[in-house]
Design an enzyme around this catalytic site. Structure first.
Site, PDB file in Angstrom:
ATOM      1  N   THR A 106       0.841  -1.203   0.000  1.00 40.29           N
ATOM      2  CA  THR A 106       0.000   0.000   0.000  1.00 40.29           C
ATOM      3  C   THR A 106       0.870   1.245   0.000  1.00 40.29           C
ATOM      4  O   THR A 106       0.613   2.208  -0.730  1.00 40.29           O
ATOM      5  CB  THR A 106      -0.930  -0.001   1.228  1.00 40.29           C
ATOM      6  OG1 THR A 106      -1.765  -1.162   1.202  1.00 40.29           O
ATOM      7  CG2 THR A 106      -1.800   1.244   1.245  1.00 40.29           C
TER       8      THR A 106
ATOM      9  N   GLN B 214      -6.875  -1.663  -2.129  1.00 43.97           N
ATOM     10  CA  GLN B 214      -5.978  -0.554  -1.785  1.00 43.97           C
ATOM     11  C   GLN B 214      -5.175  -0.101  -3.000  1.00 43.97           C
ATOM     12  O   GLN B 214      -4.432  -0.874  -3.587  1.00 43.97           O
ATOM     13  CB  GLN B 214      -5.018  -0.958  -0.671  1.00 43.97           C
ATOM     14  CG  GLN B 214      -5.689  -1.290   0.642  1.00 43.97           C
ATOM     15  CD  GLN B 214      -5.925  -2.769   0.823  1.00 43.97           C
ATOM     16  OE1 GLN B 214      -6.135  -3.491  -0.150  1.00 43.97           O
ATOM     17  NE2 GLN B 214      -5.903  -3.229   2.072  1.00 43.97           N
TER      18      GLN B 214
ATOM     19  N   GLN C 102     -10.527   2.889  -3.049  1.00 48.74           N
ATOM     20  CA  GLN C 102     -10.082   2.589  -1.692  1.00 48.74           C
ATOM     21  C   GLN C 102      -8.686   3.160  -1.457  1.00 48.74           C
ATOM     22  O   GLN C 102      -7.786   2.999  -2.281  1.00 48.74           O
ATOM     23  CB  GLN C 102     -10.081   1.081  -1.450  1.00 48.74           C
ATOM     24  CG  GLN C 102      -9.695   0.683  -0.036  1.00 48.74           C
ATOM     25  CD  GLN C 102      -9.920  -0.789   0.260  1.00 48.74           C
ATOM     26  OE1 GLN C 102     -10.608  -1.471  -0.484  1.00 48.74           O
ATOM     27  NE2 GLN C 102      -9.349  -1.276   1.349  1.00 48.74           N
ATOM     28  N   ASP C 103      -8.525   3.849  -0.308  1.00 45.48           N
ATOM     29  CA  ASP C 103      -7.215   4.403   0.089  1.00 45.48           C
ATOM     30  C   ASP C 103      -6.704   5.451  -0.902  1.00 45.48           C
ATOM     31  O   ASP C 103      -5.525   5.455  -1.267  1.00 45.48           O
ATOM     32  CB  ASP C 103      -6.173   3.291   0.227  1.00 45.48           C
ATOM     33  CG  ASP C 103      -6.430   2.398   1.432  1.00 45.48           C
ATOM     34  OD1 ASP C 103      -7.454   2.596   2.103  1.00 45.48           O
ATOM     35  OD2 ASP C 103      -5.625   1.497   1.690  1.00 45.48           O
TER      36      ASP C 103
ATOM     37  N   ASP D 297     -12.220   3.999   3.249  1.00 49.35           N
ATOM     38  CA  ASP D 297     -11.054   4.556   3.961  1.00 49.35           C
ATOM     39  C   ASP D 297     -10.259   5.505   3.071  1.00 49.35           C
ATOM     40  O   ASP D 297      -9.024   5.497   3.084  1.00 49.35           O
ATOM     41  CB  ASP D 297     -10.125   3.430   4.431  1.00 49.35           C
ATOM     42  CG  ASP D 297     -10.835   2.389   5.273  1.00 49.35           C
ATOM     43  OD1 ASP D 297     -11.885   2.699   5.848  1.00 49.35           O
ATOM     44  OD2 ASP D 297     -10.337   1.246   5.347  1.00 49.35           O
TER      45      ASP D 297
ATOM     46  N   ARG E 195     -13.900   5.071  10.357  1.00 48.52           N
ATOM     47  CA  ARG E 195     -13.776   3.917  11.235  1.00 48.52           C
ATOM     48  C   ARG E 195     -12.349   3.883  11.771  1.00 48.52           C
ATOM     49  O   ARG E 195     -11.420   4.419  11.141  1.00 48.52           O
ATOM     50  CB  ARG E 195     -14.130   2.617  10.507  1.00 48.52           C
ATOM     51  CG  ARG E 195     -13.275   2.295   9.285  1.00 48.52           C
ATOM     52  CD  ARG E 195     -13.656   0.954   8.686  1.00 48.52           C
ATOM     53  NE  ARG E 195     -12.819   0.608   7.537  1.00 48.52           N
ATOM     54  CZ  ARG E 195     -12.627  -0.645   7.123  1.00 48.52           C
ATOM     55  NH1 ARG E 195     -13.192  -1.649   7.761  1.00 48.52           N
ATOM     56  NH2 ARG E 195     -11.869  -0.889   6.061  1.00 48.52           N
TER      57      ARG E 195
ATOM     58  N   TRP F  10      -8.881   2.785  12.366  1.00 53.02           N
ATOM     59  CA  TRP F  10      -7.823   1.912  11.877  1.00 53.02           C
ATOM     60  C   TRP F  10      -6.905   1.476  13.019  1.00 53.02           C
ATOM     61  O   TRP F  10      -6.440   0.338  13.061  1.00 53.02           O
ATOM     62  CB  TRP F  10      -7.036   2.645  10.790  1.00 53.02           C
ATOM     63  CG  TRP F  10      -5.967   1.844  10.127  1.00 53.02           C
ATOM     64  CD1 TRP F  10      -5.887   0.486  10.031  1.00 53.02           C
ATOM     65  CD2 TRP F  10      -4.816   2.348   9.439  1.00 53.02           C
ATOM     66  NE1 TRP F  10      -4.766   0.111   9.328  1.00 53.02           N
ATOM     67  CE2 TRP F  10      -4.091   1.236   8.949  1.00 53.02           C
ATOM     68  CE3 TRP F  10      -4.341   3.632   9.167  1.00 53.02           C
ATOM     69  CZ2 TRP F  10      -2.903   1.374   8.233  1.00 53.02           C
ATOM     70  CZ3 TRP F  10      -3.163   3.770   8.447  1.00 53.02           C
ATOM     71  CH2 TRP F  10      -2.462   2.660   7.987  1.00 53.02           C
TER      72      TRP F  10
END
Length: 536
Positions: free
Chosen positions: A300, A330, A352-353, A374, A442, A444
């Site tokens: 990532t 990710q 995502q990410d 996220d 949320r 992590w």
């Protein structure tokens, strides 16, 4: 494993008094042993502080300085350990080698962060920032192996998994306690007022010349011009950035790289040595940096289309995207670990990410951020002001989460703040937004911290507001807050009942998360010509 007894602000004065009295009345070693009792990991503190040669040879140094020096020594050992793994056959597997490569870079950076904590600044906010970055590095090194299910490889880093991380935590706790009892020697003396510059408000941590560069209606005079059509000095951003780094004289002056309109399909890395670089495009959607790397093919950390580590980085009027798509999970469009980085009128687009606010102090103004899961994540001290947060359509089995903040120690000065932003559905999600749940964030990590204030939350936000990560993990220790938000998604009656969630009603409490207080922003943003609000 030692049970952490976390140092909190209520005992800060007591700790300071104990340290002073201890040094007056006891031998240095005994004084250190007594002071260690007030750290999260006293046994680790005692082992290093009472047996290390620094504790007896540097009687003129404070307990705080000694703790930092001991931690630096262990960081150097950790980096040396990682370096020796290159020849180990267990690290020649492609996935293990990728994770190891991340660790090597991250621990080199950790040595840098701790070295300047010891030598470069007595500013406690600086020290908290750099120690927090060291923790982020330590966590990210581990994630590289865990994400590839290479858990067993972490057994070769015993010191890094135990004593070293505890030493960083102890150093953070001591620094945090001091920050409540000492007046910062670099505290801004302008009385907290906003700085008016040509009709716009700016914090004072960005220089006057940089403010002109950021807020000027015309593109600033460029040191380097990048153009795909050959009309500039270079055809790729990577070449242009490398040339710019050589012009800065070791990072001493601001160097402007103008990237003309076009789609630049490349992965750009601005390394730590490349300081004071500014990227200026021709506008959002006009100048685009595009990539498609994912965490499935690399880590990532390494998947970012554009990654920056050099301090005082600035970007204006440019788009960064990762086109891998929602099914690739990710896939980072932009990663910033640059201290005092500023982004003005930029776009970050992915799923995502999308935006990895990795570490250190960051400020985003009038930017657009697109994503699904996220999509603003990391462990920086990051404030988003007057930004548009666009939630995209995820895969059918996914739920959207705007943030996933990664604060893993209660004394880190990090968090994600949305101030005066719009959170709404993108054009692709809007027709079907009722089919997908969307949450503000949320946790992590255990001490995840996110605050949304004076923002417009559209009706796509689920009444709960926030989503658990896994079971009851972090629900007691996180800090999630909302203050004076508006819009169809801002109603708080149905919000989660977690101990760590706060409906903020006091302007004093909300004020802790402003540019002035959370980023110590008036010591650096005002030097850049970008509009900002120092307070609420």
């Amino acid at each position: 494993m030692d049970k952490p007894v976390f140092l909190n602000r209520s005992i800060a004065s007591t700790l300071s008094l104990i340290i002073i009295l201890s040094f007056m009345a006891l031998h240095a070693t005994e004084a250190n042993s007594l002071s260690c009792l007030h750290t999260p990991y006293p046994h680790v503190c005692n082992h290093y502080m009472t047996t290390n040669k620094l504790s007896t040879s540097s009687s003129s140094s404070s307990f705080h300085d000694l703790a930092l020096k001991v931690t630096l020594d262990q960081a150097i050992e950790a980096h040396q350990l990682v370096s020796t793994m290159k020849l180990d056959k267990r690290f020649t597997d492609r996935r293990a080698k990728l994770a190891w490569t991340d660790c090597l870079e991250l621990y080199e950076d950790t040595v840098h962060q701790l070295n300047r904590t010891v030598t470069s600044s007595k500013n406690l906010n600086d020290r908290l920032t750099w120690l927090s970055a060291a923790i982020a590095n330590h966590q990210t090194c581990q994630h590289g192996f865990l994400d590839f299910n290479l858990h067993a490889h972490l057994n070769f880093f015993p010191n890094m998994l135990t004593n070293f991380s505890k030493l960083i935590s102890n150093s953070l706790a001591i620094t945090s306690a001091m920050s409540t009892t000492q007046v910062d020697s670099n505290k801004n003396n302008n009385g907290g007022r906003k700085l008016l510059f040509e009709g716009l408000f700016f914090p004072d941590w960005v220089s006057r010349s940089d403010r002109r560069l950021l807020a000027g209606k015309m593109a600033p005079a460029a040191d380097v011009v990048v153009a795909k059509d050959g009309s500039g000095s270079y055809k790729t951003i990577t070449e242009g950035v490398e040339a710019a780094s050589k012009m800065s004289g070791g990072g001493g002056r601001r160097v402007v790289v103008h990237v003309k309109g076009g789609v630049y399909e490349e992965n750009v890395v601005i390394k730590r040595r490349m300081k004071n670089v500014m990227i200026v495009g021709d506008g959002i959607g006009v100048t685009v940096v595009s990539g498609s790397k994912t965490a499935q093919e690399t880590t990532t950390f390494r998947s970012a289309t554009f990654a920056v580590s050099g301090d005082n980085f600035m970007a204006r009027d440019i788009s960064f995207e990762n086109t891998a798509g929602p099914g690739s999970h990710q896939a980072v469009a932009f990663r910033s670990g640059a201290d005092h980085s500023v982004f003005y009128r930029c776009s970050f687009k992915g799923y995502q990410d999308t935006l990895y606010v990795y570490a250190q102090r960051q400020f985003y103004r009038e930017c657009d951020v697109y994503g699904t899961v996220d999509f603003i994540f990391g462990d920086a001290a990051a404030i988003f002001q007057n930004c548009n947060i666009y939630v995209r359509r995820p895969m059918s089995n996914q739920q959207n989460t705007v943030t996933a903040q990664g604060r893993s120690d209660p004394n880190e000065n990090t968090g994600i703040i949305l101030h005066g932003c719009l959170v709404t559905a993108s054009s692709e999600l809007k027709p079907v937004q009722g089919s997908f749940k969307t949450f503000l964030g949320r946790p992590w990590k255990e001490y995840s911290r996110t605050v949304v204030m004076k923002s417009n939350l559209d009706g796509l936000i689920h009444p709960d507001g926030w989503k658990p990560w896994s079971g009851s993990f972090a629900l007691n220790t996180l800090y999630y807050g909302e203050y004076m938000n508006t819009g169809n998604g801002a109603a708080t009656e149905g919000r989660v009942k977690w101990p760590g969630f706060h409906m903020i009603t006091s302007p004093v409490e909300a004020g802790k998360f402003t540019v002035r207080n959370f980023l110590a922003g008036q010591s650096w943003i005002a030097s850049v010509r970008v509009p900002f609000d120092a307070g609420l």
